[in-house]
Design an enzyme around this catalytic site. Structure first.
Site, PDB file in Angstrom:
ATOM      1  N   LYS A 292      39.271  -9.088  77.628  1.00  0.00           N
ATOM      2  CA  LYS A 292      37.820  -8.990  77.422  1.00  0.00           C
ATOM      3  C   LYS A 292      37.091 -10.184  78.022  1.00  0.00           C
ATOM      4  O   LYS A 292      35.892 -10.368  77.794  1.00  0.00           O
ATOM      5  CB  LYS A 292      37.488  -8.859  75.932  1.00  0.00           C
TER       6      LYS A 292
ATOM      7  N   LYS B  63      35.904   2.519  74.167  1.00  0.00           N
ATOM      8  CA  LYS B  63      34.522   2.792  73.776  1.00  0.00           C
ATOM      9  C   LYS B  63      33.528   2.004  74.604  1.00  0.00           C
ATOM     10  O   LYS B  63      32.469   2.489  74.928  1.00  0.00           O
ATOM     11  CB  LYS B  63      34.322   2.312  72.333  1.00  0.00           C
TER      12      LYS B  63
ATOM     13  N   LYS C 251      43.137   1.447  79.652  1.00  0.00           N
ATOM     14  CA  LYS C 251      43.125   2.318  78.475  1.00  0.00           C
ATOM     15  C   LYS C 251      41.726   2.917  78.267  1.00  0.00           C
ATOM     16  O   LYS C 251      40.726   2.298  78.619  1.00  0.00           O
ATOM     17  CB  LYS C 251      43.612   1.572  77.229  1.00  0.00           C
TER      18      LYS C 251
HETATM   19  P1  AMP Z   1      38.925   0.451  67.859  1.00  0.00           P
HETATM   20  O1  AMP Z   1      38.155   1.495  68.529  1.00  0.00           O
HETATM   21  O2  AMP Z   1      39.170  -0.726  68.755  1.00  0.00           O
HETATM   22  O3  AMP Z   1      38.407   0.094  66.511  1.00  0.00           O
HETATM   23  O4  AMP Z   1      40.367   1.073  67.613  1.00  0.00           O
HETATM   24  C1  AMP Z   1      40.676   1.935  66.558  1.00  0.00           C
HETATM   25  C2  AMP Z   1      42.097   2.448  66.701  1.00  0.00           C
HETATM   26  O5  AMP Z   1      42.220   3.279  67.865  1.00  0.00           O
HETATM   27  C3  AMP Z   1      43.173   1.360  66.851  1.00  0.00           C
HETATM   28  O6  AMP Z   1      44.282   1.711  66.038  1.00  0.00           O
HETATM   29  C4  AMP Z   1      43.552   1.421  68.300  1.00  0.00           C
HETATM   30  O7  AMP Z   1      44.900   1.051  68.496  1.00  0.00           O
HETATM   31  C5  AMP Z   1      43.344   2.886  68.646  1.00  0.00           C
HETATM   32  N1  AMP Z   1      43.023   3.045  70.071  1.00  0.00           N
HETATM   33  C6  AMP Z   1      41.931   2.543  70.723  1.00  0.00           C
HETATM   34  N2  AMP Z   1      41.950   2.884  72.036  1.00  0.00           N
HETATM   35  C7  AMP Z   1      43.080   3.629  72.220  1.00  0.00           C
HETATM   36  C8  AMP Z   1      43.652   4.289  73.359  1.00  0.00           C
HETATM   37  N3  AMP Z   1      43.062   4.285  74.551  1.00  0.00           N
HETATM   38  N4  AMP Z   1      44.807   4.960  73.181  1.00  0.00           N
HETATM   39  C9  AMP Z   1      45.401   5.009  71.966  1.00  0.00           C
HETATM   40  N5  AMP Z   1      44.927   4.411  70.864  1.00  0.00           N
HETATM   41  C10 AMP Z   1      43.773   3.733  70.979  1.00  0.00           C
END
Ligand code: AMP
Ligand code: TRP
Length: 323
Positions: A109, A193, A190
């Site tokens: 980041k 968001k 990956k």
């Molecule tokens: P966050 O959106 O960063 O709060 O992530 C929430 C959950 O989604 C976490 O457990 C991450 O590991 C999972 N996650 C986020 N992006 C990915 C992705 N591209 N592929 C698989 N899991 C993801």
């Protein structure tokens, strides 16, 4: 087994969140589960106050729509339980600067750039607090969070060695398919968001025609050979992984069913549309009554507070704070 996980209320939830994490949250509900909308984490990057409030509520609605049952799982809003921030300070005095500097997500980041918030640097400690406050044994997360979970274990073990047995040392629960969903336009990154690549990210709220368009335009290679090979065929392998996660099978078995990219893509789009349609419908129903949603979050957060309070007290006594 006590299970806990969290999701940041920043931007709408995408397919990576769903397949890598949320879906597992639902299947783990027969256990003793705690799921948090981790609003304090959303403050690590710029977000407008009104946007944060709206996203917190809509993330909660998304979790319920995806199948989280508030009768079984404890669904909470992180900032409503004061111990998360309090324990973070104690743990920041257990972890080292060097350990935090090694976190790849911070580096990815561009964390050291001028103007970035200190919270972006210390955020893995807040995540460790989220987990350790609940005597958590299992943590369902996508592959990207493995390193943070490893750091949580290091922190817990060090605390226990230094101050006596206090924390349960947790394990990661990572799905076999869908743990790392990649960007459809750039399968070396990956799906995320905050990504600017709208075409590369499928939101849980995309319409059927948007889903079809994005899958159809997903980057693949030119040899038209349907084969699972993450290294040499990243694009097609990502689609096979997504399909395998949706159908609860393996990417290799899916690959055997297809000889052309086009057929694979149209069947995958149809499978995604039918998986997401009921979630979208339930989401709309839930968002129609924000008062009720708020109430549900209060009930879960009260329960979470009752569990976290004695764990925080244990840690605070162990470290030598006067009681
Ligand atoms: P966050 O959106 O960063 O709060 O992530 C929430 C959950 O989604 C976490 O457990 C991450 O590991 C999972 N996650 C986020 N992006 C990915 C992705 N591209 N592929 C698989 N899991 C993801
Ligand atoms: N850091 C996680 C992410 O960005 C979200 C998160 C915060 C989390 N606290 C957690 C995940 C506790 C599991 C457990 O994806």
């Amino acid at each position: 087994m006590r299970v806990l996980s969290g999701i940041k209320p920043s931007g709408s939830i995408h397919l990576g969140n769903y397949l890598g994490a949320l879906r597992i949250w639902v299947t783990e509900q027969h256990r003793d589960t705690f799921y948090g909308v981790v609003d304090l984490h959303a403050l690590t990057l710029p977000i407008e106050p009104e946007e944060l409030r709206t996203q917190t509520l809509s993330t909660a609605a998304t979790l319920l729509a995806a199948g989280i049952d508030p009768q079984r799982a404890t669904l909470f809003v992180q900032s409503w339980i004061p111990y998360h921030a309090q324990l973070t300070w104690l743990l920041e005095c257990v972890v080292s600067f060097g350990e935090l500097k090694r976190m790849t997500q911070f580096k990815e980041k561009g964390g050291e750039q001028a103007g970035h918030r200190a919270g972006l640097f210390t955020y893995p400690v807040l995540m460790a607090s989220d987990i350790l406050l609940y005597d958590t044994e299992g943590v369902p997360v996508g592959e990207d969070q493995r390193q943070h979970l490893e750091l949580t274990r290091v922190i817990a073990e060090r605390f226990n060695t230094r101050y006596g047995p206090t924390f349960v040392v947790p394990e990661a629960i990572v799905p076999t398919a869908g743990a790392r969903v990649m960007d459809l336009q750039d399968p070396t990154k990956k799906m995320s968001k905050s990504e600017l690549s709208v075409q590369g990210t499928i939101s849980l709220f995309d319409s059927p025609s948007e889903i079809e368009k994005k899958i159809k335009r997903a980057v693949t290679d030119t040899d038209n050979d349907v084969r699972y090979d993450r290294k040499n065929k990243a694009g097609i392998s990502n689609l096979l992984d997504i399909f395998a996660a949706v159908e609860a099978t393996t990417p290799q078995l899916i690959a055997e069913r297809y000889s052309r990219y086009g057929d694979l893509k149209s069947d995958l789009a149809a499978a995604l549309v039918s998986t997401l349609a009921p979630i979208q419908q339930r989401y709309d129903e839930l968002m129609a009554d924000p008062g009720e949603l708020h109430q549900q979050m209060m009930i879960g957060s009260q329960r979470a507070n009752e569990v976290a309070a004695p764990v925080f007290e244990r840690a605070s006594r162990a470290i030598g704070l006067l009681h």
